[in-house]
Design an enzyme around this catalytic site. Structure first.
Site, PDB file in Angstrom:
ATOM      1  N   SER A 182       0.846  -1.206   0.000  1.00  0.00           N
ATOM      2  CA  SER A 182       0.000   0.000   0.000  1.00  0.00           C
ATOM      3  C   SER A 182       0.876   1.248   0.000  1.00  0.00           C
ATOM      4  CB  SER A 182      -0.899   0.008   1.234  1.00  0.00           C
ATOM      5  OG  SER A 182      -1.594   1.229   1.339  1.00  0.00           O
ATOM      6  N   TYR A 230      -1.496   0.146  10.575  1.00  0.00           N
ATOM      7  CA  TYR A 230      -1.663  -0.518   9.269  1.00  0.00           C
ATOM      8  C   TYR A 230      -0.510  -0.144   8.339  1.00  0.00           C
ATOM      9  CZ  TYR A 230      -3.665  -1.185   4.567  1.00  0.00           C
ATOM     10  OH  TYR A 230      -3.871  -1.537   3.253  1.00  0.00           O
TER      11      TYR A 230
END
Length: 264
Positions: free
Chosen positions: A157, A170
């Site tokens: 990501s 995250y």
């Protein structure tokens, strides 16, 4: 369902010769994975799907068969259960009679506020987004290196490029996963194995539904089309949409004295 038979050559929509691939999809019920699988099915690839939602997995598999997949098999599994990985991966590859592509698209955004208050919540996020993928990739990399072939396409990501207060737990897991795939690529590229690091920006899927600004997120159909083309090429690092390469380059240059004052 029995093992897939040897793939025969086909032609693409443009008339070019194409040999169908054997593709393992880990996290197959995610929005991005489902859209990619539809494109692979329509060109006659063989697919082995792994996900934890029994009903959704069955629905996705049935849809792919209708769309033209040469072969579809599946397994219901919790990919956080790392002890089961060797058996699961061996079964999938045996079902496909080999492996051309492994697509790792597992992950969970989780709750940043919860992870700030309770390490157990932070640990679950780190395990799902870093520890479990590393376990899968270690097994798959050794399998492919022994055969000097294969592509490992891993969804990380852009959140892993710089920690932000809104999702740094995250993001830190994705940062670790990006570093892991960088190193793995450096280790086994010479063995004929391609390792891809895929860095999506926010994508309009069920995982992001209801999030602030979600109406501006990238369409999953567009993201999937880019990913399928990039996986065919084995592009080492892919930003989707491509504008995120520029956005993150800018964000990385912001001085810390300014960055910590931003509401990101």
């Amino acid at each position: 369902m029995g093992a897939v038979t040897a793939a025969s050559a086909r032609t693409t929509k443009t008339g070019e010769p194409y040999t169908p691939k054997r593709i393992l999809v880990l996290g197959a019920t995610s929005g991005i994975a489902e859209q990619c699988c539809r494109l692979w099915a329509e060109r006659g690839d063989s697919l082995f799907l792994v996900g934890r939602d029994t009903n959704k997995l069955a629905a996705v598999a049935a849809d792919l068969k209708i769309r033209g997949a040469a072969y579809v098999d599946s397994a219901v599994a919790d990919l956080d259960d790392t002890a089961r990985h060797p058996e699961l991966l061996a079964h999938a590859i045996n079902s496909l009679a080999g492996l051309d592509v492994a697509f790792l698209v597992m992950g969970a955004l989780g709750s940043q506020p919860a992870a700030e208050k309770n390490f157990a919540d932070a640990h679950r996020l780190l395990h799902t987004n870093y520890v479990a993928p590393v376990s899968l990739l270690t097994w798959l990399a050794n399998y492919c290196a022994q055969r000097h072939s294969g592509t490992l396409a891993v969804v990380s990501s852009v959140a892993g490029e710089r920690g932000r207060k809104s999702n740094y737990v995250y993001g830190s897991a994705k940062a670790g996963l990006t570093a892991f795939t960088d190193g793995l690529r450096n280790r086994i590229d010479r063995e004929g194995v391609k390792v891809m690091t895929i860095k999506p920006g926010p994508v309009k899927t069920s995982m992001t539904e209801g999030m602030k600004g979600s109406e501006k997120f990238a369409l999953v159909e567009v993201v999937a089309a880019t990913l399928v083309k990039s996986i065919d090429k084995g592009t080492p690092v892919v930003y989707v949409p491509g504008i995120w390469r520029i956005i993150m380059a800018v964000i990385r240059t912001i001085p810390d004295s300014i960055f910590k004052k931003l509401n990101l």
